[in-house]
Design an enzyme around this catalytic site. Structure first.
Site, short mmCIF file in Angstrom:
data_model
loop_
_atom_site.label_atom_id
_atom_site.label_comp_id
_atom_site.label_asym_id
_atom_site.label_seq_id
_atom_site.Cartn_x
_atom_site.Cartn_y
_atom_site.Cartn_z
N ARG A 190 48.26 -64.56 10.19
CA ARG A 190 47.88 -65.84 10.78
C ARG A 190 49.08 -66.68 11.23
O ARG A 190 49.00 -67.90 11.32
CB ARG A 190 47.01 -66.66 9.82
CG ARG A 190 45.72 -65.96 9.39
CD ARG A 190 44.79 -65.70 10.58
NE ARG A 190 43.61 -64.96 10.16
CZ ARG A 190 43.50 -63.63 10.18
NH1 ARG A 190 44.50 -62.88 10.63
NH2 ARG A 190 42.41 -63.04 9.78
N SER A 231 38.02 -71.36 9.42
CA SER A 231 38.59 -71.24 8.06
C SER A 231 39.62 -72.35 7.84
O SER A 231 40.53 -72.53 8.65
CB SER A 231 39.24 -69.87 7.88
OG SER A 231 38.28 -68.85 7.97
N GLU A 241 45.03 -73.26 6.91
CA GLU A 241 45.13 -72.44 8.13
C GLU A 241 44.87 -73.32 9.34
O GLU A 241 45.44 -73.12 10.41
CB GLU A 241 44.10 -71.31 8.07
CG GLU A 241 44.10 -70.41 9.28
CD GLU A 241 43.20 -69.20 9.11
OE1 GLU A 241 42.35 -68.95 10.00
OE2 GLU A 241 43.31 -68.51 8.09
#
Length: 301
Positions: free
Chosen positions: A174, A225, A295
């Site tokens: 990520r 998320s 995130e």
């Protein structure tokens, strides 16, 4: 601002608005006004936009489809540039495609699957755009952008533009080089896809889309998320284990469907979400001695 707006309009660079509510441009439906909101209709006009804004000494924030973004209720000072329509071109050359930052990932995955080109199956349920997906190395179901990217056209914070190869993007979980060493934004990307059975690829995408529909709360405004998985642990599982699934602060709530999502149940504020994020972090640290990081991209003025 009116003078800058007039100058941009004279250059015919695309849409230009003053005091545009940014909650209209985030999937969680939170965010105050941008002093100046600009949607350039080409990369060339994006260059013109950035030069004009720079000449006037304004700060610039680049956004995409707003699916991984949390913006304060007081909005963003200076200019906000949205990479959307106009930067959503798609060119195909066999198994290789070149696609603009504003192109929706779900749409791209579906179109390529119908042509019998695989590699984007994981993206069938990712609500963001190509630019944001490259920026954060978006992924799901054991695959991510780094698996298919050949190179990316990058706009750096100093206004320069350059093509970076997959290796130069320094992808990891990520993250990419754009978030750390060389801060910038993806303008377009070249992907290498894999020919295969159209029926099998379409079926795989549909399976992933159905899974997301059943397990994630996209029927409510949310940002995707919220936390990175502190591997080998999973953020949603940790939130459940400390008893916070469904926990609410103001109109922000940990989703009852998936505990790594925060949903806007009515008119949640930025402060509601930030308080809930901090409460989750503190609780997991207290009970599990595990640090979890966000995130979602959090904007602060």
């Amino acid at each position: 601002m009116e003078k800058i707006k007039q100058q941009l309009e004279e250059q015919q660079i695309g849409k230009v608005k003053l005091n545009e509510p940014l909650k209209k441009h985030t999937t969680i439906k939170i965010g105050g006004p941008a002093d100046l909101f600009i949607e350039p209709d080409s990369i060339e006009n994006l260059k013109k936009t950035l030069q004009i804004v720079k000449d006037h000494g304004l700060s610039v924030r680049i956004i995409g489809r707003g699916s991984n973004l949390l913006i304060p209720d007081e909005g963003i000072r200076g200019a906000v540039v949205k990479l959307g329509p106009g930067l959503d071109h798609l060119e195909e050359d066999g198994n290789t495609i070149q696609v603009g930052a504003g192109y929706p990932m779900i749409k791209l995955a579906m179109i390529m699957s119908r042509k019998g080109l695989g590699g984007l199956e994981f993206a069938g349920g990712i609500p963001g755009s190509v630019g944001g997906a490259v920026y954060m190395n978006a992924g799901a179901h054991g695959s991510d952008i780094s698996e298919i990217l050949v190179k990316a056209h990058i706009l750096f914070e100093d206004g320069t533009m350059e093509w970076l190869t997959k290796d130069e993007m320094k992808f990891s979980y990520r993250t990419s080089v754009l978030q750390n060493e060389r801060k910038g934004y993806c303008l377009e990307a070249v992907f290498e896809l894999n020919p295969g059975s159209k029926e099998e690829i379409v079926a795989e995408i549909q399976k992933f889309k159905d899974y997301r529909r059943e397990t994630q709360p996209w029927s409510h405004p949310c940002a995707g998320s919220i936390f990175r998985n502190p591997l080998p642990e999973y953020a949603g599982k940790l939130v459940e284990e400390v008893g916070l699934k469904g926990h609410k602060i103001g109109d922000a709530q940990i989703s009852e469907l998936h505990a790594n999502f925060i949903v806007n149940t009515a008119d949640a504020s930025y402060e509601d979400v930030m308080a809930l994020i901090q409460h989750v972090k503190d609780t997991i640290w207290k009970e599990k001695q595990i640090k979890i990081e966000t995130e979602v991209e959090i904007v602060s003025n």
